[in-house]
Design an enzyme around this catalytic site. Structure first.
Site, mmCIF file in Angstrom:
data_model
loop_
_atom_site.group_PDB
_atom_site.id
_atom_site.type_symbol
_atom_site.label_atom_id
_atom_site.label_comp_id
_atom_site.label_asym_id
_atom_site.label_seq_id
_atom_site.Cartn_x
_atom_site.Cartn_y
_atom_site.Cartn_z
ATOM 1 N N CYS A 15 -0.815 7.810 13.169
ATOM 2 C CA CYS A 15 -1.397 7.669 11.829
ATOM 3 C C CYS A 15 -1.619 6.182 11.573
ATOM 4 O O CYS A 15 -1.661 5.388 12.504
ATOM 5 C CB CYS A 15 -0.537 8.342 10.753
ATOM 6 S SG CYS A 15 1.048 7.567 10.411
ATOM 7 N N ARG A 21 2.830 10.485 7.922
ATOM 8 C CA ARG A 21 2.301 11.648 8.629
ATOM 9 C C ARG A 21 2.745 11.752 10.080
ATOM 10 O O ARG A 21 3.197 12.822 10.518
ATOM 11 C CB ARG A 21 0.770 11.647 8.563
ATOM 12 C CG ARG A 21 0.233 11.750 7.156
ATOM 13 C CD ARG A 21 -1.251 11.515 7.095
ATOM 14 N NE ARG A 21 -1.567 10.116 7.423
ATOM 15 C CZ ARG A 21 -2.766 9.649 7.663
ATOM 16 N NH1 ARG A 21 -3.804 10.466 7.640
ATOM 17 N NH2 ARG A 21 -2.957 8.379 7.929
ATOM 18 N N ASP A 130 -3.460 11.588 3.849
ATOM 19 C CA ASP A 130 -2.371 10.610 3.759
ATOM 20 C C ASP A 130 -1.731 10.715 2.381
ATOM 21 O O ASP A 130 -2.382 10.458 1.371
ATOM 22 C CB ASP A 130 -2.925 9.204 3.972
ATOM 23 C CG ASP A 130 -1.850 8.160 4.139
ATOM 24 O OD1 ASP A 130 -0.672 8.429 3.831
ATOM 25 O OD2 ASP A 130 -2.185 7.043 4.590
#
Length: 160
Positions: A15, A21, A130
């Site tokens: 990420c 994440r 996100d």
């Protein structure tokens, strides 16, 4: 389990900062892969260096812990060009991360680069949102999305 469709010994989840994440996907995959008996190493990192050495975001740690996933020992690291040589599958959380991965890896081949949710057959959405600048509920939603993605990932890796 049945015949393995794809030979994968290691997976890297990527990420932006490696505090929300990708460490979540790593933890969910680690737990569920172990439960299914698939021997696959998993790790995570970020394309940016802002959070290198930091723990996962406290909101993500709390949401993950509530669902039974451990993020307390995680420390963020940045994606390196040589990661392409060490991981069979490199899965980006979103299309921006995938573009950055391709830039960092340059012309090197040999590793599958893909969007996590696409490769796992868990889309839509294609991009894993996100939660960093969102409300607390976004972190809980991230856990559910990671679980769905990992279920698809395991199905693709382990069923024949």
């Amino acid at each position: 389990m049945g015949k393995q469709l794809v030979t994968v010994g290691s997976i890297l989840f990527v990420c932006l900062g490696n505090i929300c994440r990708s460490p979540l996907a790593e933890a969910v995959a680690r737990k569920h892969l172990a439960e299914t008996g698939l021997d696959i190493d998993v790790a995570s990192c970020g394309t940016g260096a802002w959070h290198v050495g930091e723990q996962a975001d406290p909101r993500m740690r709390a949401a993950a812990a509530k669902a039974g996933y451990e993020l307390e020992l995680h420390r963020a690291r940045q994606l390196r060009a040589d990661d392409i040589e060490h991981y069979h599958l490199v899965l980006a959380m979103d299309s921006h991360n995938l573009r950055d991965m391709r830039r960092i890896f340059g012309g090197k081949r040999g590793t599958r680069l893909a969007l996590f949710l696409d490769w796992a057959g868990a889309a839509p959405p294609r991009d894993f949102p996100d939660p960093y600048n969102e409300e607390l509920t976004a972190f809980t939603q991230s856990v559910a999305l990671a679980e769905r993605g990992v279920r698809g990932l395991i199905q693709r890796l382990g069923e024949g």
